[in-house]
Design a protein around this motif. Structure first.
Motif, mmCIF file in Angstrom:
data_model
loop_
_atom_site.group_PDB
_atom_site.id
_atom_site.type_symbol
_atom_site.label_atom_id
_atom_site.label_comp_id
_atom_site.label_asym_id
_atom_site.label_seq_id
_atom_site.Cartn_x
_atom_site.Cartn_y
_atom_site.Cartn_z
ATOM 1 N N ASP A 41 0.841 -1.192 0.000
ATOM 2 C CA ASP A 41 0.000 0.000 0.000
ATOM 3 C C ASP A 41 0.879 1.246 0.000
ATOM 4 O OD1 ASP A 41 -2.862 -1.214 0.773
ATOM 5 O OD2 ASP A 41 -1.355 -2.157 2.074
ATOM 6 N N ARG A 75 -7.338 8.440 -1.152
ATOM 7 C CA ARG A 75 -7.937 7.641 -2.229
ATOM 8 C C ARG A 75 -8.378 8.517 -3.389
ATOM 9 N NH1 ARG A 75 -10.176 2.545 -1.203
ATOM 10 N NH2 ARG A 75 -12.253 3.154 -1.909
ATOM 11 N N LYS A 96 -3.206 4.021 -2.786
ATOM 12 C CA LYS A 96 -3.740 2.797 -2.203
ATOM 13 C C LYS A 96 -3.575 2.882 -0.689
ATOM 14 C CE LYS A 96 -3.669 -2.236 -2.545
ATOM 15 N NZ LYS A 96 -2.985 -3.425 -3.122
ATOM 16 N N GLU A 101 -13.258 -3.676 -1.204
ATOM 17 C CA GLU A 101 -11.934 -3.698 -1.833
ATOM 18 C C GLU A 101 -10.876 -4.377 -0.962
ATOM 19 O OE1 GLU A 101 -10.860 0.246 -3.046
ATOM 20 O OE2 GLU A 101 -12.900 0.692 -3.729
ATOM 21 N N ALA A 138 -9.755 -3.254 1.841
ATOM 22 C CA ALA A 138 -8.868 -2.188 2.302
ATOM 23 C C ALA A 138 -9.106 -1.808 3.763
ATOM 24 C CB ALA A 138 -9.041 -0.949 1.420
#
Length: 370
Positions: free
Chosen positions: A17, A36, A41, A173, A175
């Motif tokens: 990331d 974002r 990321k 996602e 995330a």
């Protein structure tokens, strides 16, 4: 040269990331969205805990300090940034959570009415305030013996709806990790920071009042959700506390808040706080009040009432200290910190964490509302 001192072609560090974020209250959520939007990321680590301020936040956006009728810190700059950010976030998530909404301040004495008149003549405050007819207020069972004034550029952010919309996107996602982290779960290495299998160039701590940050002063706020049959308000009202209409919860349902307390901040809702809030409601209306919920949260305030941003190590930064105006402050602060981390822009001295040792004025009371 790379941060490790080698030529770029000799470095083969592979990050999962660009940025890791700890915490997803107002600060963490807004920073996540800011990064974002810039195409980065991001992976977020968060676990909601009792006392979390953002889950209890009413989301009132008010650019005026109503005790003195003066603009809040940098209101003219921060308000349009906040409005643009949250409306763009609405579009990204196809959800509605930013609501422009006038705030009406009730005047219990001639002194408050005179103070408002001075504010209307002040160049800094005048863009935010007015003395205008409010037929709804004037027809309601509201106690305003010396009239009222209107904050024309106020708003309400539905914080739970915003956090839910973002959570849905992050989970889809992969995330977001909703786990508890111990101190030894974060590994700071020569060229990266790691949390489990995730790695990045930067880790930003957005842990709010749960963090040990120099200059941070946790402040507890209690509030009520009430039903006041027959009041029928669609605007926010303020007299010592705010009264925020919440039609999504039912007819004549309002959020009321909030107290400010610097001691025993983790004790949760108290009978003392409930009594204090009900007494303030009685100064707004004589109608009967039904308490539906009593809630509390611990705000991450700072000793000098300014945000706390900046580097804490080679790969770490902090984003904290937003206090009771977090919804208004967060978008500007997030963009400012992102510019600092990603392109090396200088931090504004008023929010740089390095200044906190020089500003240590103590809180000036047990309960203060503005």
């Amino acid at each position: 040269m790379c941060p490790c001192g080698h030529a770029p072609f000799l470095c083969r560090v592979q990050f999962t990331d660009d940025v890791l974020i700890l915490g997803r209250g107002i600060a963490g959520a807004v920073l996540t969205e800011t990064l974002r939007m810039r195409g980065l990321k991001v992976h977020v680590f968060d676990r909601k805990r009792a006392g979390n301020a953002s889950m209890a936040a009413a989301g009132v956006v008010n650019p005026v300090v109503l005790r003195r009728d003066v603009p809040s810190w940098r209101a003219a700059e921060l308000l349009p940034i906040a409005e643009a950010f949250y409306t763009a976030m609405e579009q990204r998530h196809a959800r509605s959570f930013w609501h422009p909404l006038e705030l009406v301040k009730l005047f219990p004495t001639p002194k408050e009415a005179e103070q408002w008149q001075r504010a209307m003549r002040d160049p800094g405050t005048a863009p935010f305030v007015a003395m205008k007819p409010q037929p709804e207020i004037e027809a309601a069972a509201v106690l305003a013996p010396h009239g009222h004034g209107t904050v024309t550029r106020s708003a309400w952010l539905d914080v739970p709806a915003m956090l839910d919309a973002q959570r849905e996107a992050l989970m889809k996602e992969g995330a977001l990790s909703e786990i508890d982290l111990a101190a030894n779960d974060v590994a700071i290495e020569a060229e990266q920071v790691r949390v489990g299998a995730r790695s990045a160039r930067w880790l930003v701590r957005c842990e709010g009042a749960f963090a040990a940050v120099e200059g941070l002063v946790p402040v507890k706020g209690e509030g009520l959700t009430v039903r006041i049959p027959g009041l029928r308000l669609t605007r926010m009202v303020h007299r010592g506390v705010f009264l925020l209409p919440t039609p999504a919860l039912g007819d004549d349902v309002y959020r009321v808040g909030a107290t400010f307390k610097w001691d025993q901040v983790w004790e949760g809702p108290t009978e003392e706080g409930r009594t204090w809030l009900l007494e303030r409601i009685m100064r707004i209306t004589v109608l009967p009040v039904e308490v539906l919920d009593h809630w509390s949260g611990v705000r991450p305030a700072s000793r000098d009432r300014r945000p706390i941003l900046g580097l804490t190590g080679p790969h770490e930064a902090v984003f904290n200290g937003l206090g009771s105006r977090g919804v208004l402050l967060a978008p500007w602060c997030a963009a400012h910190l992102a510019d600092h981390l990603l392109v090396g822009a200088a931090l504004d001295p008023e929010v740089d964490r390095e200044r906190v040792a020089l500003r240590v004025s103590a809180p000036d009371g047990d309960r203060v509302t503005d």
